[in-house]
Design an enzyme around this catalytic site. Sequence first.
Site, PDB file in Angstrom:
ATOM      1  CG  HIS A   5       7.509  -5.106   1.308  1.00 14.73           C
ATOM      2  ND1 HIS A   5       7.544  -4.651   2.614  1.00 14.73           N
ATOM      3  CD2 HIS A   5       6.541  -4.372   0.678  1.00 14.73           C
ATOM      4  CE1 HIS A   5       6.633  -3.688   2.751  1.00 14.73           C
ATOM      5  NE2 HIS A   5       6.012  -3.510   1.604  1.00 14.73           N
ATOM      6  CG  ASP A  40       4.935  -4.871  -6.697  1.00 16.60           C
ATOM      7  OD1 ASP A  40       4.278  -3.824  -6.534  1.00 16.60           O
ATOM      8  OD2 ASP A  40       6.065  -5.057  -6.186  1.00 16.60           O
ATOM      9  CB  CYS A  96       2.182  -5.110  -2.112  1.00 18.46           C
ATOM     10  SG  CYS A  96       3.238  -4.280  -3.313  1.00 18.46           S
ATOM     11  NE  ARG A  98       8.866   1.159   2.571  1.00 16.09           N
ATOM     12  CZ  ARG A  98       7.683   1.085   1.982  1.00 16.09           C
ATOM     13  NH1 ARG A  98       7.277   2.076   1.209  1.00 16.09           N
ATOM     14  NH2 ARG A  98       6.909   0.039   2.150  1.00 16.09           N
ATOM     15  NE  ARG A 155       2.332  -4.164   5.162  1.00 22.55           N
ATOM     16  CZ  ARG A 155       3.032  -3.212   4.551  1.00 22.55           C
ATOM     17  NH1 ARG A 155       2.698  -2.801   3.357  1.00 22.55           N
ATOM     18  NH2 ARG A 155       4.108  -2.688   5.129  1.00 22.55           N
ATOM     19  CD  GLN A 171       2.148  -5.877   1.011  1.00 24.66           C
ATOM     20  OE1 GLN A 171       2.327  -4.694   1.227  1.00 24.66           O
ATOM     21  NE2 GLN A 171       0.938  -6.405   0.980  1.00 24.66           N
TER      22      GLN A 171
END
Length: 308
Positions: free
Chosen positions: A134, A225, A266, A107, A294, A137
């Site tokens: 991402h 988000d 998310c 990440r 996930r 996700q």
Amino acid sequence: MNHFLDIHTTDPADLRAIIDQASAMKRARQGRPKGTPDDDRPLAGRMVALIFEKPSTRTRVSFDVGVRQMGGQTMVLSGQDMQLGHGETIADTARVMSRYVDLIMIRTFDESVLAEMADHASVPVINGLTDRSHPCQIMADVMTFEEHRGPIAGKKVVWAGDGNNVCSSFLHAAGQFGFDLTFTGPMQLDPDPEYVGFARRKGARVTIERDPARAVEGADLVVADTWVSMHDSQSSKERRHNMLRPYQVNAELMGKAKPDALFMHCLPAHRGEEVTSEVMDGPQSVIWDEAENRLHAQKAIMRWCLGV
Ligand code: CP
Ligand code: NVA
């Protein structure tokens, strides 16, 4: 060996196979204590490095648990504690890490770091979020939608708010899985035009609609988000909040979508900002399944990367 860098750069047939395997692996574990390994242990004897240059709860824990369930071992590393954070190049880090571990998840901030890691690693590299995307996700999100509502192809997904990294991966998925995506948010925070172009070229209908009430008409899924992502400066917070306030997902807005529309986020969420608690905790919200998935989606991604 496969890198999992982005949804738009992964073959659609592979994406579908990953989701199917994730669902099968989830079913196979139903009711089993979280700490017990899977029946087959495809990662037995494998070592996985999880590198974080930004904070994380879900990505960190779900990758770590997923590797252990598959019989492998993990090490969780903070970029700041590595020489990487003190001047060693990404390329050299990739070469060295490849001598110790079988798989690298990172990440990071700029997507060039991910690309350089993948270019110089001799083991698979997984994108655990960059400023620009991402993908893990959105694999979990597609899996979650299909679990509740069947095939996502042809459905209408509405993204409300900032056209950020997570929105970009939704655009990639719209192209690869064949669903329509409507973005509703201020012009200053429009989604990446390159990725809008990608989705359209792949045949997805991408619509920009400034009026959130009109945007959600006929929606099968509404997604929100955070208004300030980890790569955004804190000094931009007030300006962003002022621009984004009209795009809050609340009960009134959800009421304008299809009656059986789902809500996803998310996480982490800022309750009362981009989404109200009423929606997060309401009957249309599938955010906890989304977070759980996930784990399953990433287990299937790791298997695909390693070919096991
Ligand atoms: N959604 C997500 O990636 O969460 P974390 O930042 O907690 O990993
Ligand atoms: N857009 C958010 C997602 C966090 C998982 C961020 O990049 O901070």
